[in-house]
Design a protein around this motif. Structure first.
Motif, PDB file in Angstrom:
ATOM      1  N   TYR A   1       0.850  -1.181   0.000  1.00 19.81           N
ATOM      2  CA  TYR A   1       0.000   0.000   0.000  1.00 19.81           C
ATOM      3  C   TYR A   1       0.893   1.240   0.000  1.00 19.81           C
ATOM      4  N   VAL A   2       0.805   2.021  -1.077  1.00 17.65           N
ATOM      5  CA  VAL A   2       1.655   3.192  -1.285  1.00 17.65           C
ATOM      6  C   VAL A   2       0.804   4.448  -1.154  1.00 17.65           C
ATOM      7  N   ASN A   3       1.356   5.494  -0.557  1.00 12.00           N
ATOM      8  CA  ASN A   3       0.563   6.686  -0.240  1.00 12.00           C
ATOM      9  C   ASN A   3       0.551   7.741  -1.343  1.00 12.00           C
ATOM     10  N   ILE A   4       0.498   7.314  -2.584  1.00 10.50           N
ATOM     11  CA  ILE A   4       0.159   8.206  -3.701  1.00 10.50           C
ATOM     12  C   ILE A   4      -0.920   7.508  -4.517  1.00 10.50           C
ATOM     13  N   GLY A   5      -1.917   8.293  -4.950  1.00 17.66           N
ATOM     14  CA  GLY A   5      -3.045   7.705  -5.654  1.00 17.66           C
ATOM     15  C   GLY A   5      -3.521   8.558  -6.805  1.00 17.66           C
ATOM     16  N   ALA A   6      -4.823   8.538  -7.035  1.00 16.69           N
ATOM     17  CA  ALA A   6      -5.405   9.233  -8.187  1.00 16.69           C
ATOM     18  C   ALA A   6      -5.123  10.735  -8.152  1.00 16.69           C
ATOM     19  N   ALA A   7      -5.021  11.302  -6.943  1.00  8.15           N
ATOM     20  CA  ALA A   7      -4.738  12.737  -6.837  1.00  8.15           C
ATOM     21  C   ALA A   7      -3.374  13.100  -7.418  1.00  8.15           C
TER      22      ALA A   7
ATOM     23  N   LEU B   1      -2.826  -2.242  -8.915  1.00 10.24           N
ATOM     24  CA  LEU B   1      -4.063  -3.011  -9.091  1.00 10.24           C
ATOM     25  C   LEU B   1      -5.301  -2.211  -8.694  1.00 10.24           C
ATOM     26  N   ASN B   2      -5.144  -1.285  -7.765  1.00 11.13           N
ATOM     27  CA  ASN B   2      -6.294  -0.549  -7.235  1.00 11.13           C
ATOM     28  C   ASN B   2      -5.839   0.850  -6.849  1.00 11.13           C
ATOM     29  N   VAL B   3      -6.658   1.840  -7.161  1.00  9.59           N
ATOM     30  CA  VAL B   3      -6.305   3.232  -6.861  1.00  9.59           C
ATOM     31  C   VAL B   3      -7.484   3.938  -6.227  1.00  9.59           C
ATOM     32  N   THR B   4      -7.221   4.664  -5.142  1.00 10.36           N
ATOM     33  CA  THR B   4      -8.179   5.606  -4.573  1.00 10.36           C
ATOM     34  C   THR B   4      -7.485   6.971  -4.537  1.00 10.36           C
TER      35      THR B   4
END
Length: 293
Positions: free
Chosen positions: A200-206, A266-269
């Motif tokens: 789980y990495v702390n960069i996403g769609a933003a 695999l998954n992005v929020t």
């Protein structure tokens, strides 16, 4: 006596590896160069805001002694004809999860909280019978056990992106210049990661992260949150007592970074990404960095 047996039952089942033995009954065969069904649907995710929890598992058959439910069991959802549920509807079951272990690296709990709520994928159910206010559903795919209170969300397909050829991995890759995050945690709170693990990495769609993107995992020596540094082994990047030292002091920024491996998203929020590690040169740890390639 019944309560003691129930607790023992949960303990035994919790240690079983279920998702690797399960396959989706409607899924087509997955190519070897693609994330498999269990990796895609069982790796968990973080979300901010929280997942809507108006639909839940409220009980199930044989509830006088069953405390958890698995593949083939029948569970009851708190939505029926009054909420438009129909026979054949499929739901994904998830559960908010928390880490009860100690802090692995400096600042880890704070970073994890900023990413949102961590959800464990429990599996999927299909509605077989609809009553005025309750639906009966069969567990058709299990990642983990299901229990009362688990959240049910309408099933949505998750893409299974193709893997990159591992032979193209660049052990000395230059800095990409794209957003960089931290491997904050991992599936089941593993702190040491390798091929096949979900991070789980702390960069996403933003930050522009998309499903199918690749992230490169790396570390610098002698960082404050480095495991060895936090254990008291300072300045090891240029000297180790009894085993020599460099002619002058070197800071982490003065030395090459260590490229450890890579993984596919695999998954992005909004503020988080679930990354399946596809290749590793060395062990990766919670606290290492990850950049978009």
């Amino acid at each position: 006596m019944r309560a003691k047996l129930a607790v023992l039952f949960v303990a035994i089942l919790s240690s079983a590896v279920v998702c690797s033995a399960q396959t989706d009954p409607q899924a087509t065969p997955v190519p070897a160069r693609q994330a498999d069904y269990s990796s895609v649907y069982c790796s968990g995710f973080l979300s901010d805001p929280k997942v809507p929890d108006d639909t839940r598992v409220v009980s199930g058959e044989q509830s006088n002694y069953k405390v958890v439910y698995w593949h083939g069991d029948y569970v009851y959802l708190n939505r029926g004809e009054d909420k438009g549920v129909k026979i054949g509807d499929r739901f994904t079951i998830v559960r908010p999860d928390t880490d009860i272990a100690n802090e692995w690296f400096y600042g880890q709990p704070k970073l994890l909280k900023e990413m949102g709520t961590l959800y464990k994928d429990a599996g999927q159910v299909r509605v077989l019978n609809v009553q005025p206010k309750i639906s009966i559903a069969e567990v058709v795919f299990s990642c983990d056990y299901m229990q009362r209170g688990d959240v049910a969300r309408p099933f949505e397909e998750r893409p299974a992106p193709p893997f990159r050829d591992a032979a193209k991995f660049d052990h000395f890759a230059p800095i990409s210049g794209k957003p960089v995050g931290t491997v904050v945690s991992a599936f089941d709170y593993h702190q040491v990661l390798g091929r096949g693990d979900a991070a789980y990495v702390n960069i996403g769609a933003a930050k522009g992260v998309k499903v199918g993107d690749y992230m490169r995992v790396f570390r610098y020596q002698e960082a404050k949150k480095d495991v060895a540094a936090s254990a008291g082994e300072h300045d090891y990047q240029y000297k180790v007592f009894g085993f020599g030292s460099a002619p002058k002091k070197y800071e982490a920024k003065d030395l090459p970074r260590e490229v450890l491996g890579e993984g596919i998203v695999l998954n992005v929020t909004r503020n988080a990404a679930t990354v399946l590690i596809t290749y590793g040169m060395d062990e990766m740890y919670a606290g290492d960095y990850a950049e978009i390639e």
